[in-house]
Enzyme design. Structure first.
Site, PDB file in Angstrom:
ATOM      1  N   HIS A  74       0.841  -1.206   0.000  1.00 47.04           N
ATOM      2  CA  HIS A  74       0.000   0.000   0.000  1.00 47.04           C
ATOM      3  C   HIS A  74       0.874   1.253   0.000  1.00 47.04           C
ATOM      4  O   HIS A  74       1.820   1.338   0.769  1.00 47.04           O
ATOM      5  CB  HIS A  74      -0.909   0.011   1.239  1.00 47.04           C
ATOM      6  N   TYR A 203      -9.021   5.523   7.787  1.00 45.55           N
ATOM      7  CA  TYR A 203      -9.114   5.891   9.202  1.00 45.55           C
ATOM      8  C   TYR A 203     -10.155   7.006   9.282  1.00 45.55           C
ATOM      9  O   TYR A 203      -9.939   8.101   8.764  1.00 45.55           O
ATOM     10  CB  TYR A 203      -7.765   6.400   9.722  1.00 45.55           C
ATOM     11  N   PRO A 295      -3.702   0.266  18.969  1.00 46.34           N
ATOM     12  CA  PRO A 295      -3.439  -0.202  17.605  1.00 46.34           C
ATOM     13  C   PRO A 295      -3.638   0.834  16.496  1.00 46.34           C
ATOM     14  O   PRO A 295      -3.357   0.546  15.337  1.00 46.34           O
ATOM     15  CB  PRO A 295      -4.437  -1.360  17.441  1.00 46.34           C
ATOM     16  N   LYS A 299       1.563  -0.066  15.084  1.00 49.48           N
ATOM     17  CA  LYS A 299       2.987  -0.132  15.422  1.00 49.48           C
ATOM     18  C   LYS A 299       3.413  -1.354  16.243  1.00 49.48           C
ATOM     19  O   LYS A 299       4.612  -1.653  16.323  1.00 49.48           O
ATOM     20  CB  LYS A 299       3.402   1.126  16.216  1.00 49.48           C
TER      21      LYS A 299
HETATM   22  P1  RFL Z   1       2.338 -11.694  21.674  1.00 46.72           P
HETATM   23  O1  RFL Z   1       1.848 -11.743  20.257  1.00 46.72           O
HETATM   24  O2  RFL Z   1       1.400 -11.370  22.736  1.00 46.72           O
HETATM   25  O3  RFL Z   1       3.012 -13.109  21.954  1.00 46.72           O
HETATM   26  C1  RFL Z   1       3.402 -13.505  23.260  1.00 46.72           C
HETATM   27  C2  RFL Z   1       3.452 -15.013  23.288  1.00 46.72           C
HETATM   28  O4  RFL Z   1       3.889 -15.450  24.574  1.00 46.72           O
HETATM   29  C3  RFL Z   1       3.086 -16.526  24.979  1.00 46.72           C
HETATM   30  N1  RFL Z   1       3.148 -16.600  26.455  1.00 46.72           N
HETATM   31  C4  RFL Z   1       3.849 -17.540  27.131  1.00 46.72           C
HETATM   32  N2  RFL Z   1       4.582 -18.588  26.718  1.00 46.72           N
HETATM   33  C5  RFL Z   1       5.162 -19.376  27.664  1.00 46.72           C
HETATM   34  N3  RFL Z   1       4.992 -19.173  29.010  1.00 46.72           N
HETATM   35  C6  RFL Z   1       4.262 -18.131  29.461  1.00 46.72           C
HETATM   36  N4  RFL Z   1       4.108 -17.936  30.777  1.00 46.72           N
HETATM   37  C7  RFL Z   1       3.648 -17.262  28.507  1.00 46.72           C
HETATM   38  N5  RFL Z   1       2.858 -16.160  28.617  1.00 46.72           N
HETATM   39  C8  RFL Z   1       2.572 -15.764  27.365  1.00 46.72           C
HETATM   40  C9  RFL Z   1       1.706 -16.202  24.441  1.00 46.72           C
HETATM   41  O5  RFL Z   1       0.870 -17.347  24.316  1.00 46.72           O
HETATM   42  C10 RFL Z   1       2.085 -15.618  23.075  1.00 46.72           C
HETATM   43  O6  RFL Z   1       2.141 -16.602  22.059  1.00 46.72           O
HETATM   44  O7  RFL Z   1       3.558 -10.689  21.813  1.00 46.72           O
HETATM   45  P2  RFL Z   1       4.735 -10.311  20.791  1.00 46.72           P
HETATM   46  O8  RFL Z   1       5.360 -11.552  20.214  1.00 46.72           O
HETATM   47  O9  RFL Z   1       5.558  -9.316  21.486  1.00 46.72           O
HETATM   48  O10 RFL Z   1       4.006  -9.624  19.534  1.00 46.72           O
HETATM   49  C11 RFL Z   1       3.357  -8.391  19.683  1.00 46.72           C
HETATM   50  C12 RFL Z   1       2.187  -8.269  18.693  1.00 46.72           C
HETATM   51  O11 RFL Z   1       1.381  -9.412  18.817  1.00 46.72           O
HETATM   52  C13 RFL Z   1       1.346  -7.009  18.956  1.00 46.72           C
HETATM   53  O12 RFL Z   1       2.179  -5.921  19.246  1.00 46.72           O
HETATM   54  C14 RFL Z   1       0.501  -6.623  17.717  1.00 46.72           C
HETATM   55  O13 RFL Z   1      -0.479  -7.601  17.460  1.00 46.72           O
HETATM   56  C15 RFL Z   1      -0.175  -5.269  17.951  1.00 46.72           C
HETATM   57  N6  RFL Z   1      -1.082  -4.887  16.863  1.00 46.72           N
HETATM   58  C16 RFL Z   1      -0.620  -4.350  15.670  1.00 46.72           C
HETATM   59  N7  RFL Z   1       0.693  -4.206  15.461  1.00 46.72           N
HETATM   60  C17 RFL Z   1       1.152  -3.749  14.253  1.00 46.72           C
HETATM   61  O14 RFL Z   1       2.375  -3.617  14.085  1.00 46.72           O
HETATM   62  N8  RFL Z   1       0.317  -3.435  13.205  1.00 46.72           N
HETATM   63  C18 RFL Z   1      -1.018  -3.563  13.333  1.00 46.72           C
HETATM   64  O15 RFL Z   1      -1.734  -3.328  12.361  1.00 46.72           O
HETATM   65  C19 RFL Z   1      -1.537  -4.011  14.601  1.00 46.72           C
HETATM   66  N9  RFL Z   1      -2.849  -4.176  14.766  1.00 46.72           N
HETATM   67  C20 RFL Z   1      -2.438  -5.063  17.015  1.00 46.72           C
HETATM   68  C21 RFL Z   1      -3.302  -4.705  15.941  1.00 46.72           C
HETATM   69  C22 RFL Z   1      -2.967  -5.597  18.193  1.00 46.72           C
HETATM   70  C23 RFL Z   1      -4.303  -5.759  18.302  1.00 46.72           C
HETATM   71  N10 RFL Z   1      -4.778  -6.271  19.533  1.00 46.72           N
HETATM   72  C24 RFL Z   1      -5.293  -7.569  19.657  1.00 46.72           C
HETATM   73  C25 RFL Z   1      -4.443  -5.568  20.739  1.00 46.72           C
HETATM   74  C26 RFL Z   1      -4.642  -4.886  16.028  1.00 46.72           C
HETATM   75  C27 RFL Z   1      -5.157  -5.392  17.213  1.00 46.72           C
HETATM   76  C28 RFL Z   1      -6.632  -5.539  17.253  1.00 46.72           C
HETATM   77  C1  PHB Z   2      -5.452  -4.391  10.875  1.00 48.23           C
HETATM   78  O1  PHB Z   2      -5.519  -4.620   9.655  1.00 48.23           O
HETATM   79  O2  PHB Z   2      -5.732  -5.240  11.723  1.00 48.23           O
HETATM   80  C2  PHB Z   2      -5.046  -3.037  11.349  1.00 48.23           C
HETATM   81  C3  PHB Z   2      -4.611  -2.116  10.412  1.00 48.23           C
HETATM   82  C4  PHB Z   2      -4.225  -0.841  10.845  1.00 48.23           C
HETATM   83  C5  PHB Z   2      -4.282  -0.537  12.196  1.00 48.23           C
HETATM   84  C6  PHB Z   2      -4.695  -1.482  13.129  1.00 48.23           C
HETATM   85  C7  PHB Z   2      -5.086  -2.735  12.694  1.00 48.23           C
HETATM   86  O3  PHB Z   2      -3.931   0.716  12.588  1.00 48.23           O
END
Ligand code: RFL
Ligand code: PHB
Length: 408
Positions: A74, A203, A295, A299
């Site tokens: 994009h 957005y 989110p 980032k």
């Molecule tokens: P995670 O993904 O939470 O993974 C942590 C892992 O640790 C495990 N765990 C354990 N394992 C062993 N023993 C224990 N005691 C444990 N406790 C926990 C868990 O099961 C899990 O598998 O963290 P990590 O790896 O640091 O990754 C971070 C990302 O997942 C997170 O920052 C993003 O998803 C945030 N986020 C977005 N980030 C972006 O860069 N671009 C986006 O578009 C974006 N959209 C989003 C998002 C997060 C969202 N939510 C759910 C808050 C959209 C949403 C809706």
């Molecule tokens: C997504 O596609 O899940 C998404 C995209 C942009 C954002 C947050 C989530 O800022």
């Protein structure tokens, strides 16, 4: 499963899996312990936007093939407010940059497949109970697997176990400072089997609250609605969701939101959180274990990738030369990027959402701010540069590119 390794990685989300891959490729021994099973980790719906630096490091990790085939590149996003549309053109405003739409679920699937085929060891269903001895020369990770308590000793531990993980708890009282903000709203996120109604993400600021149109593929849409904290998805039947999305995306001029079967619904609270430093003795924190962003700026996953890229380089240097210089700089190096991303995510969130306590005056200020971005290439460039992301690994000891001022 070995009983000793160089780097024990707690958590097999994107941070832990990518770190393991990068270490493996540099010859550093490591083990990943993940509490959940493979299917759960692969299905968890989350991020969708990858910065160019994240794409580059995934390719370097050998996880770029499907991403290059299926990822949607994009070159901009749309801001919608006051019934107007305004496009932010990334290449024009941010040095030719772009982002890639490729779901976190797919990144995780690609990394897991690679790791199970080529190593390093990855153990599912291994819940880490405690990290002990981070202050000593030989930390121990206690975990439970197949109903038995086990231990893994190591030279270093990396907590990649997300916000609710246990690694951070290994740091004694006073060893970390945390900064936190909760927001007075959440997101209701849906997946729908319908072609996206737009080519780029939208957005939308509206008097009824924020809405975001994103996508997963040419036939699957991902949409979000701002909802009150504590919302139960049962309050949101499909028709209500589509009607509300229609109202919030309303714009003067031609536009039609296509509806389709909704296949997933969830409510996500929003939080900003940073813990400092990202290290205690031989324990390092990376990704969501160390910091959370709301989110709106897309980032979180990108910060996790940036942390582990810096950390993998530092462990590789230690392995190759015996120097701890990069490892010692890890926390400072990453925190510069983290705080920039925190500011950007906070800015995007508070500018686009309707705080239930905000006055009509404050709503007009938000629209004035968005109008400034629409009218001023300088203000738009600030947004574009932050959205596409800072360069991935700034040389240690040097400031990151343009410590960007608040937009506007
Ligand atoms: P995670 O993904 O939470 O993974 C942590 C892992 O640790 C495990 N765990 C354990 N394992 C062993 N023993 C224990 N005691 C444990 N406790 C926990 C868990 O099961 C899990 O598998 O963290 P990590 O790896 O640091 O990754 C971070 C990302 O997942 C997170 O920052 C993003 O998803 C945030 N986020 C977005 N980030 C972006 O860069 N671009 C986006 O578009 C974006 N959209 C989003 C998002 C997060 C969202 N939510 C759910 C808050 C959209 C949403 C809706
Ligand atoms: C997504 O596609 O899940 C998404 C995209 C942009 C954002 C947050 C989530 O800022």
């Amino acid at each position: 499963m070995p009983e000793h390794t160089t780097v024990a990685i707690v958590g097999g989300g994107p941070a832990g899996l990518l770190l393991a891959r990068l270490l493996h490729l540099r010859g550093v021994a490591c083990v990943v312990l993940e509490s959940r099973d493979r299917a759960y980790v692969e299905q968890r719906q989350r991020a969708g936007i990858l910065e160019q630096g994240t794409v580059d490091v995934l390719r370097a990790a050998g996880a770029g093939d499907r991403l290059d085939r299926e990822g949607l590149v994009h070159h901009g996003i749309e801001l919608r407010f006051d019934r107007r549309s305004h496009r932010i053109d990334f290449p024009a405003l941010a040095d030719g940059a772009s982002v890639t739409v490729y779901a976190q679920t797919e990144v995780v699937k690609d990394l897991i497949a690679l790791q199970l085929a080529e190593g390093p060891p990855l153990l599912f269903g291994a819940e880490v109970l405690a990290v002990e001895g981070a202050d000593t020369g030989r930390p121990t990770v206690r975990y439970r697997s197949e109903g038995r308590d086990r231990t893994l000793t190591c030279d270093y531990v990396v907590g990649c176990d997300g916000f609710h993980g246990v690694a951070r708890q290994a740091v004694p009282e006073g060893g970390l400072t945390t900064y936190e903000r909760e927001y007075p709203y959440s997101w209701l996120g849906i997946l729908a089997d319908v072609a996206p109604s737009c080519d780029e993400l939208i957005y939308a600021h509206s008097p009824r609250g924020f809405a975001l149109h994103s996508m997963r593929s040419p036939s699957v849409s991902r949409l979000y609605l701002q909802v009150p904290n504590g919302t139960d998805v049962a309050e949101w039947p499909d028709e209500r969701i589509w009607d509300e999305l229609d109202a919030r995306f309303a714009v003067d001029g031609p536009w039609r939101l296509e509806r389709g079967p909704i296949t997933a619904k969830s409510v996500l609270p929003m939080r900003s959180f940073v813990t400092e430093p990202l290290r205690h003795g031989r324990l390092f924190l990376a990704g969501d274990a160390a910091h959370i962003v709301p989110p709106t700026g897309a980032k979180g996953l990108n910060l996790a990738a940036a942390d582990v890229t810096v950390l993998a380089t530092a462990f590789a240097e230690l392995h190759d030369t015996g120097s701890t210089e990069l490892l010692d700089a890890y926390s400072d190096t990453c925190l510069r990027r983290v705080w920039r991303a925190e500011h950007f995510s906070y800015f995007m969130t508070t500018t686009l959402h309707a705080d239930p306590a905000q006055s009509a005056f404050e709503t007009r200020l938000q629209i004035a701010q968005l109008g400034r971005i629409a009218d001023s290439p300088h203000a738009a460039a600030e947004l574009a540069e932050n959205y596409v992301g800072l360069p991935l690994t700034p040389p240690v000891g040097e400031p990151t590119r343009a410590p960007a001022a608040p937009v506007g």
